[in-house]
Every structure is written in C-alpha cells, then in structure tokens.
Design a protein around this motif. Structure first.
Motif, PDB file in Angstrom:
ATOM      1  N   PHE A 243       4.100  -0.288   6.980  1.00  0.00           N
ATOM      2  CA  PHE A 243       3.075  -1.012   6.299  1.00  0.00           C
ATOM      3  C   PHE A 243       3.352  -1.132   4.831  1.00  0.00           C
ATOM      4  O   PHE A 243       3.937  -0.115   4.191  1.00  0.00           O
ATOM      5  N   SER A 244       2.819  -2.187   4.247  1.00  0.00           N
ATOM      6  CA  SER A 244       2.770  -2.415   2.589  1.00  0.00           C
ATOM      7  C   SER A 244       1.651  -3.050   2.447  1.00  0.00           C
ATOM      8  O   SER A 244       1.595  -4.276   2.907  1.00  0.00           O
ATOM      9  N   LEU A 245       0.736  -2.492   1.602  1.00  0.00           N
ATOM     10  CA  LEU A 245      -0.525  -2.943   1.074  1.00  0.00           C
ATOM     11  C   LEU A 245      -0.459  -3.137  -0.323  1.00  0.00           C
ATOM     12  O   LEU A 245      -0.072  -2.326  -1.103  1.00  0.00           O
ATOM     13  N   ARG A 246      -0.947  -4.285  -0.839  1.00  0.00           N
ATOM     14  CA  ARG A 246      -1.118  -4.615  -2.115  1.00  0.00           C
ATOM     15  C   ARG A 246      -2.608  -4.965  -2.510  1.00  0.00           C
ATOM     16  O   ARG A 246      -3.296  -5.818  -1.936  1.00  0.00           O
ATOM     17  N   GLY A 247      -3.251  -4.220  -3.551  1.00  0.00           N
ATOM     18  CA  GLY A 247      -4.606  -4.687  -3.662  1.00  0.00           C
ATOM     19  C   GLY A 247      -4.742  -4.557  -5.324  1.00  0.00           C
ATOM     20  O   GLY A 247      -3.716  -4.357  -6.077  1.00  0.00           O
ATOM     21  N   VAL A 253       2.241   2.001   0.769  1.00  0.00           N
ATOM     22  CA  VAL A 253       3.744   1.909   1.504  1.00  0.00           C
ATOM     23  C   VAL A 253       3.861   2.988   2.517  1.00  0.00           C
ATOM     24  O   VAL A 253       3.616   4.100   2.289  1.00  0.00           O
ATOM     25  N   LYS A 254       3.988   2.439   3.636  1.00  0.00           N
ATOM     26  CA  LYS A 254       4.291   3.551   4.627  1.00  0.00           C
ATOM     27  C   LYS A 254       5.456   3.187   5.702  1.00  0.00           C
ATOM     28  O   LYS A 254       5.711   2.085   5.972  1.00  0.00           O
ATOM     29  N   HIS A 255       6.618   4.186   5.924  1.00  0.00           N
ATOM     30  CA  HIS A 255       7.605   3.948   6.596  1.00  0.00           C
ATOM     31  C   HIS A 255       7.389   4.948   7.971  1.00  0.00           C
ATOM     32  O   HIS A 255       6.486   5.599   7.928  1.00  0.00           O
ATOM     33  N   HIS A 256       8.234   4.608   8.905  1.00  0.00           N
ATOM     34  CA  HIS A 256       8.121   5.517  10.090  1.00  0.00           C
ATOM     35  C   HIS A 256       7.316   4.685  11.137  1.00  0.00           C
ATOM     36  O   HIS A 256       6.146   4.307  10.628  1.00  0.00           O
ATOM     37  N   LEU A 257       7.473   4.789  12.260  1.00  0.00           N
ATOM     38  CA  LEU A 257       6.640   4.616  13.295  1.00  0.00           C
ATOM     39  C   LEU A 257       5.923   5.712  13.888  1.00  0.00           C
ATOM     40  O   LEU A 257       6.151   6.832  13.784  1.00  0.00           O
ATOM     41  N   ILE A 286       0.865   6.326  -2.073  1.00  0.00           N
ATOM     42  CA  ILE A 286      -0.169   5.330  -2.713  1.00  0.00           C
ATOM     43  C   ILE A 286      -0.001   5.551  -4.296  1.00  0.00           C
ATOM     44  O   ILE A 286       0.356   6.613  -4.918  1.00  0.00           O
ATOM     45  N   ASN A 287      -0.357   4.541  -4.927  1.00  0.00           N
ATOM     46  CA  ASN A 287      -0.274   4.276  -6.263  1.00  0.00           C
ATOM     47  C   ASN A 287      -1.316   3.390  -6.615  1.00  0.00           C
ATOM     48  O   ASN A 287      -1.280   2.142  -6.547  1.00  0.00           O
TER      49      ASN A 287
END
Length: 355
Positions: A243-247, A253-257, A286-287
């Motif tokens: 996942f990669s989320l931008r707000g 950002v999240k890696h691995h299944l 998270i940032n």
C-alpha cells in the motif's frame, strides 16, 4: 435451532485445503460435514470423520448439509451456486463471484427468491494490512486522502499451465484472480467510483502464457481522489509494495503481503496465538501531522489479520437466517464483477469509462 451449521465443500484443491477447510473447522458456528472429491479421499485423511462424495448431486442431496462452499474453477461458480440455492442450500462462492455481471445478477435474484444466504469469499477484507489502512483512514490520520495505491504483485516468469492460465478458460487471468481482491477492497473503502481507466496485458506471452498477467486500474472518486490498483507477475523486488497512501497531512507506505496465507499453508490455525500477527520488521511507515500540531514519523503496528471473521459472520447469518447480517453480500460480488468487465472494456478501447 442447532448452534452449528453443517458445511459441504465442493473440491479439495489448494483453495479448499488452504483457505476454506482450516477456517471452517476453526469456527464455533460451523461443522465440516462433507467434501466433494471425484477421484480421491484426501479430505478424509485430513479431517477424519467427514463424508466424501463423488459429485455435487450427491452433496446437494445430503439433507444434513446446510451450507455449500464452492471452490471450483471460476466458470463453474454460477451453475453450482444457482443449483445449490435452488436445492435449499446456503452458499459461499470462492472469488470471483461469477465470470459475468449477468450471471451475478441472476445469483442475487435467486438468493432473494430462495431466501438463502449467498456470500463471496472476499477474505482479503480481513488482511492485517488492509485493516490497518482502514483504521488509519477512518480516523483521518492522513487528512483528506488524495491517492490510494494498492498492489498485489508476484514473480513467476513462466506458466504453471493451470486452469487460471489457460486461453479460452472463462474467468482466467490475473484480473479475475487478484484483481477481484483489489477491486473489492477499494469498493469497501470508497464505494462506487466516478470513472475507471485500465490497461491489461500479457507480459509473458513469449514464455507461453496466454492470459493477462499484468494490470493497472485507476478508479477516480470525488475531489479527484484516485485509487490505483496494480498487479504484476513480474515483480521480483523484495519486499513487495502493498500500500501507498497520500493525504493532505501525510503519507503511509506498507510493504510485504499479509501473513495468513503462508501460515495456513504451514498448518497454523487461528487458535494459535501468533496467527495473523505480523513481525515488527514488516510494519508500515507513516509520516503525518496529527491533531494538535504533532508531527509523527515512525512505524504503525499492523492490525492482526482475521480471515476467520468471514466464516464466523457467514455462520451467524445462516443460524439467524438473516442475509442482512452478511459482511460480504452477493450485491458486492455483482459490483466487483461489473468493475472487472468495465476495466477490460476500458483497456480494450483505450479510454476512460464514466459511470
């Protein structure tokens, strides 16, 4: 009323052995009663005391079986689910629900007419990483979301020659396989999009594969928020992006299944204390700016994955005879298949399709 639902499973392949039977026997609401195996009795060896039958006709004729789980190839889902409900059985269908939206519409109607529970096995709603993303968004920790990117990538530069990779097999290819998960997750978070644009291709064609093995789907929502869904069979990088989320306030950002598939393959069941628990090394980053002007940079502990919740929910809905109680409704399966069709149309016509 019995406090358990007797379950019959159609098929004992990888999906049945890994994702269904272990969870069925782990649910206090369900009892694994029978399995359809046409050429063997492997399920009896794995689950002593259950009944094996040679055909779906035999299974549908067992009065004590209340719920049928269909784990057969995609193009058989519609026929078997329809027949099961018409013969008085509740149904769980492995994803994708059907291979056409027309078939899905019929199953939605049959479920209403027969008053039977009909659900789709969208277990990835209970991935730990997805539950984490859902919580971050529900609590507004990234501010107004502007971009959501979700990947389900693998690396296999050859064909296994299974039915999912056979040309002409309805419902084959990655769009129907992993795409059904990614689309369902996006619909769960954001609902119906304003538009869809997709590119779907076969990147391993020279290696003998005949079905799609790579896609990018872009769903557009209000305020131009985009959900980008991506899958490839040629993603060798480790760890894989999930996942990669931008707000407006920050990013995640999240890696691995999710760990549950590997755990279930290794025989780890939900009762085990470490089931669904991801190691700290795999947590997302998270940032962001939190309320009160606090700037936070660091890891976010991944929520515990919980595929068992799907089957507990289905079991309770059957015991209560309450389709409204379902977490994954047949209408959700219909919408997912419709988006798969529109993604294919968008790719074929090289254009954005508006709802």
């Amino acid at each position: 009323m019995s406090n358990q639902v007797n379950v019959g499973v159609v098929g004992f392949g990888m999906s049945s052995r890994t994702f269904h039977c272990p969870l069925i026997v782990s649910s206090p609401h369900l009892n694994l009663a029978a399995v359809v195996e046409r050429h063997d009795t492997k399920s009896q060896k794995a689950y002593p005391g259950i009944q094996t039958v040679k055909s779906t006709d035999e299974l549908f004729g067992l009065d004590h079986v209340d719920l049928v789980v269909i784990t057969t190839p995609n193009d058989s889902h519609f026929k078997l689910a329809k027949e099961a409900m018409e013969k008085g059985k509740h149904v769980v269908v492995e994803k994708p629900f059907t291979v056409t939206s027309q078939e899905a519409e019929i199953l939605v109607q049959v479920a209403k007419e027969t008053n039977k529970i009909c659900s789709v096995y969208q277990n990835r709603r209970w991935d730990g990483d997805f539950l984490t993303v859902k919580k971050l968004l529900e609590n507004g920790h990234l501010g107004r979301l502007v971009e959501f990117e979700s990947h389900f990538d693998r690396f296999r530069n050859f064909s296994k020659n299974g039915w999912r990779e056979q040309e002409g097999q309805l419902g084959s290819g990655m769009l129907y396989d992993l795409g059904a998960h990614l689309i369902d997750q996006a619909l769960t978070l954001f609902g119906v999009p304003k538009s869809i644009y997709a590119t779907i291709s076969n990147q391993r064609q020279l290696q003998g594969t005949n079905v799609d093995d790579d896609f990018t789907i872009i769903l557009t929502y209000e305020n131009n928020m985009k959900a980008i869904l991506r899958s490839s069979m040629l993603a060798r990088q480790q760890p894989v992006l999930r996942f990669s989320l931008r707000g407006m306030n920050g990013s995640f950002v999240k890696h691995h299944l999710d760990v549950q598939e590997d755990q279930l393959k290794a025989g780890v069941l939900p009762a085990h204390g470490g089931y669904g628990v991801e190691s700290q090394q795999q947590w997302g980053l998270i940032n962001t700016d939190m309320a009160g002007g606090v700037h936070v940079v660091g890891h976010v502990e991944t929520e515990k994955g919980d595929y068992l919740s799907f089957y507990n929910n289905v079991g309770q809905a059957v015991l209560e005879n309450n389709p409204a109680h379902l977490a994954v409704k047949p209408e959700h399966g219909l919408l997912c298949i419709r988006l798969i069709e529109l993604a294919q149309q968008s790719s074929d016509e090289n254009r954005t399709i508006f709802f």
